[in-house]
Design a protein around this motif. Structure first.
Motif, PDB file in Angstrom:
ATOM      1  N   GLY A   1       0.814  -1.217   0.000  1.00  0.00           N
ATOM      2  CA  GLY A   1       0.000   0.000   0.000  1.00  0.00           C
ATOM      3  C   GLY A   1       0.845   1.264   0.000  1.00  0.00           C
ATOM      4  N   GLY A   2       1.835   1.309   0.869  1.00  0.00           N
ATOM      5  CA  GLY A   2       2.689   2.502   0.947  1.00  0.00           C
ATOM      6  C   GLY A   2       3.462   2.751  -0.331  1.00  0.00           C
ATOM      7  N   SER A   3       4.059   1.710  -0.866  1.00  0.00           N
ATOM      8  CA  SER A   3       4.823   1.880  -2.106  1.00  0.00           C
ATOM      9  C   SER A   3       3.901   2.199  -3.280  1.00  0.00           C
ATOM     10  CB  SER A   3       5.664   0.638  -2.394  1.00  0.00           C
ATOM     11  OG  SER A   3       4.845  -0.507  -2.569  1.00  0.00           O
ATOM     12  N   GLY A   4       2.689   1.660  -3.253  1.00  0.00           N
ATOM     13  CA  GLY A   4       1.728   1.969  -4.317  1.00  0.00           C
ATOM     14  C   GLY A   4       1.347   3.438  -4.324  1.00  0.00           C
ATOM     15  N   PHE A   5       1.120   3.997  -3.158  1.00  0.00           N
ATOM     16  CA  PHE A   5       0.789   5.424  -3.091  1.00  0.00           C
ATOM     17  C   PHE A   5       1.965   6.297  -3.521  1.00  0.00           C
ATOM     18  CE2 PHE A   5      -2.880   4.110  -0.499  1.00  0.00           C
ATOM     19  CZ  PHE A   5      -3.856   4.842  -1.148  1.00  0.00           C
ATOM     20  N   VAL A   6       3.180   5.866  -3.183  1.00  0.00           N
ATOM     21  CA  VAL A   6       4.363   6.617  -3.624  1.00  0.00           C
ATOM     22  C   VAL A   6       4.484   6.553  -5.143  1.00  0.00           C
ATOM     23  CG1 VAL A   6       6.895   6.627  -3.591  1.00  0.00           C
ATOM     24  CG2 VAL A   6       5.629   6.388  -1.453  1.00  0.00           C
ATOM     25  N   LEU A   7       4.289   5.378  -5.708  1.00  0.00           N
ATOM     26  CA  LEU A   7       4.392   5.229  -7.166  1.00  0.00           C
ATOM     27  C   LEU A   7       3.290   5.981  -7.903  1.00  0.00           C
ATOM     28  CD1 LEU A   7       5.308   1.443  -7.408  1.00  0.00           C
ATOM     29  CD2 LEU A   7       6.766   3.372  -8.034  1.00  0.00           C
ATOM     30  N   ALA A   8       2.096   6.042  -7.304  1.00  0.00           N
ATOM     31  CA  ALA A   8       0.970   6.718  -7.957  1.00  0.00           C
ATOM     32  C   ALA A   8       1.155   8.226  -7.985  1.00  0.00           C
ATOM     33  CB  ALA A   8      -0.336   6.372  -7.246  1.00  0.00           C
ATOM     34  N   LYS A   9       1.939   8.754  -7.068  1.00  0.00           N
ATOM     35  CA  LYS A   9       2.134  10.199  -6.906  1.00  0.00           C
ATOM     36  C   LYS A   9       0.769  10.849  -6.730  1.00  0.00           C
ATOM     37  CE  LYS A   9       6.466   9.946  -9.214  1.00  0.00           C
ATOM     38  NZ  LYS A   9       7.017   9.637 -10.466  1.00  0.00           N
ATOM     39  N   GLN A  10       0.406  11.787  -7.568  1.00  0.00           N
ATOM     40  CA  GLN A  10      -0.898  12.453  -7.440  1.00  0.00           C
ATOM     41  C   GLN A  10      -1.927  11.923  -8.436  1.00  0.00           C
ATOM     42  OE1 GLN A  10      -1.596  14.563  -4.938  1.00  0.00           O
ATOM     43  NE2 GLN A  10       0.466  14.103  -4.219  1.00  0.00           N
ATOM     44  N   ARG A  11      -1.556  10.946  -9.217  1.00  0.00           N
ATOM     45  CA  ARG A  11      -2.477  10.404 -10.230  1.00  0.00           C
ATOM     46  C   ARG A  11      -3.568   9.583  -9.556  1.00  0.00           C
ATOM     47  NH1 ARG A  11       1.811   7.352 -13.703  1.00  0.00           N
ATOM     48  NH2 ARG A  11       2.568   7.023 -11.605  1.00  0.00           N
ATOM     49  N   ARG A  12      -4.798   9.764 -10.041  1.00  0.00           N
ATOM     50  CA  ARG A  12      -5.929   9.041  -9.473  1.00  0.00           C
ATOM     51  C   ARG A  12      -6.898   8.540 -10.546  1.00  0.00           C
ATOM     52  NH1 ARG A  12      -2.874   8.962  -5.872  1.00  0.00           N
ATOM     53  NH2 ARG A  12      -3.088   9.809  -3.817  1.00  0.00           N
ATOM     54  N   ALA A  13      -6.505   8.620 -11.798  1.00  0.00           N
ATOM     55  CA  ALA A  13      -7.400   8.235 -12.891  1.00  0.00           C
ATOM     56  C   ALA A  13      -6.950   6.900 -13.476  1.00  0.00           C
ATOM     57  CB  ALA A  13      -7.397   9.311 -13.976  1.00  0.00           C
ATOM     58  N   GLY A  14      -7.801   6.312 -14.288  1.00  0.00           N
ATOM     59  CA  GLY A  14      -7.468   5.096 -15.011  1.00  0.00           C
ATOM     60  C   GLY A  14      -7.253   3.908 -14.101  1.00  0.00           C
ATOM     61  N   LEU A  15      -6.274   3.089 -14.462  1.00  0.00           N
ATOM     62  CA  LEU A  15      -5.996   1.872 -13.707  1.00  0.00           C
ATOM     63  C   LEU A  15      -5.507   2.173 -12.294  1.00  0.00           C
ATOM     64  CD1 LEU A  15      -4.271  -0.276 -16.487  1.00  0.00           C
ATOM     65  CD2 LEU A  15      -6.581  -0.519 -15.585  1.00  0.00           C
ATOM     66  N   ILE A  16      -4.761   3.248 -12.135  1.00  0.00           N
ATOM     67  CA  ILE A  16      -4.301   3.630 -10.792  1.00  0.00           C
ATOM     68  C   ILE A  16      -5.509   3.966  -9.914  1.00  0.00           C
ATOM     69  CG2 ILE A  16      -3.065   5.387  -9.452  1.00  0.00           C
ATOM     70  CD1 ILE A  16      -1.011   5.467 -11.719  1.00  0.00           C
ATOM     71  N   GLY A  17      -6.447   4.704 -10.483  1.00  0.00           N
ATOM     72  CA  GLY A  17      -7.658   5.045  -9.735  1.00  0.00           C
ATOM     73  C   GLY A  17      -8.443   3.810  -9.336  1.00  0.00           C
ATOM     74  N   ALA A  18      -8.530   2.838 -10.236  1.00  0.00           N
ATOM     75  CA  ALA A  18      -9.245   1.596  -9.924  1.00  0.00           C
ATOM     76  C   ALA A  18      -8.555   0.849  -8.788  1.00  0.00           C
ATOM     77  CB  ALA A  18      -9.332   0.721 -11.175  1.00  0.00           C
ATOM     78  N   LYS A  19      -7.226   0.805  -8.828  1.00  0.00           N
ATOM     79  CA  LYS A  19      -6.481   0.132  -7.766  1.00  0.00           C
ATOM     80  C   LYS A  19      -6.690   0.841  -6.424  1.00  0.00           C
ATOM     81  CE  LYS A  19      -2.373  -1.431  -8.491  1.00  0.00           C
ATOM     82  NZ  LYS A  19      -1.063  -1.941  -8.872  1.00  0.00           N
ATOM     83  N   ILE A  20      -6.636   2.163  -6.447  1.00  0.00           N
ATOM     84  CA  ILE A  20      -6.802   2.940  -5.212  1.00  0.00           C
ATOM     85  C   ILE A  20      -8.209   2.764  -4.644  1.00  0.00           C
ATOM     86  CG2 ILE A  20      -6.928   5.301  -4.304  1.00  0.00           C
ATOM     87  CD1 ILE A  20      -4.522   5.938  -6.153  1.00  0.00           C
ATOM     88  N   LYS A  21      -9.213   2.685  -5.504  1.00  0.00           N
ATOM     89  CA  LYS A  21     -10.595   2.502  -5.035  1.00  0.00           C
ATOM     90  C   LYS A  21     -10.812   1.138  -4.390  1.00  0.00           C
ATOM     91  CE  LYS A  21     -12.747   5.709  -8.241  1.00  0.00           C
ATOM     92  NZ  LYS A  21     -13.573   5.863  -9.439  1.00  0.00           N
ATOM     93  N   ARG A  22     -10.060   0.138  -4.812  1.00  0.00           N
ATOM     94  CA  ARG A  22     -10.201  -1.201  -4.222  1.00  0.00           C
ATOM     95  C   ARG A  22      -9.548  -1.295  -2.840  1.00  0.00           C
ATOM     96  NH1 ARG A  22      -8.068  -3.068  -9.399  1.00  0.00           N
ATOM     97  NH2 ARG A  22      -9.844  -3.226 -10.782  1.00  0.00           N
ATOM     98  N   MET A  23      -8.537  -0.490  -2.597  1.00  0.00           N
ATOM     99  CA  MET A  23      -7.747  -0.630  -1.376  1.00  0.00           C
ATOM    100  C   MET A  23      -8.545  -0.484  -0.075  1.00  0.00           C
ATOM    101  SD  MET A  23      -4.953  -1.821  -2.251  1.00  0.00           S
ATOM    102  CE  MET A  23      -4.304  -1.876  -0.597  1.00  0.00           C
TER     103      MET A  23
END
Length: 157
Positions: free
Chosen positions: A58-80
């Protein structure tokens, strides 16, 4: 380094949860109460591996995502939140309860009701983590887009 930690920790977490789930299901279906008790009392010890791996993922995922929240990153973040909530509110308490019941050899209706609920919740987390892994692999280009089936597509004239 974060690009190495994230997929490694995520894979270890998913494999650990799948191992818990399969061990439980197989012992319940095919083994003795003694084996079930051994599996159920071993699972909480697995939290010593699982919880740090989930935190690292979770921590590394948020670091890798930076401020992006759309697309596949957004889907991953919504599942968490569902993955974390299911783990913290359902799976960990259920595992601790079942370990105590199994250690006392109390295989009663309550044990099996909680066991069933735990298996369903565990399967849900396996699916959600699997979807997150799939989306991560798509972002890395590990999955190619499907090619149209040549037999069912009409030729362009």
């Amino acid at each position: 380094m974060t690009k190495i930690i994230h997929p490694f920790a995520g894979a270890v977490a998913l494999i650990t949860i799948a191992t818990f789930w399969l061990s439980t299901a197989l012992s319940e279906l095919f083994a003795s109460h003694e084996t079930v008790a051994m599996v159920k009392t071993a699972i909480p010890w697995g939290f010593l591996l699982l919880i740090p791996m989930l935190a690292a993922t979770g921590g590394s995922g948020f670091v890798l995502a930076k401020q992006r929240r759309a697309g596949l990153i957004g889907a991953k973040i919504k599942r968490m939140p569902f993955i974390a909530g299911n783990g913290i509110l359902v799976l960990i308490p259920a595992a601790l309860f079942l370990a105590s019941k199994a250690k006392a050899a109390e295989f009663d209706t309550t044990f099996y009701a909680v066991q069933t609920f735990e298996l369903v919740a565990g399967a849900a987390n396996i699916v959600l983590l699997g979807l997150n892994m799939r989306d991560g692999l798509k972002m890395k280009g590990r999955f190619r887009a499907r090619q149209p089936d040549r037999l069912t597509t009409k030729p362009i004239l």
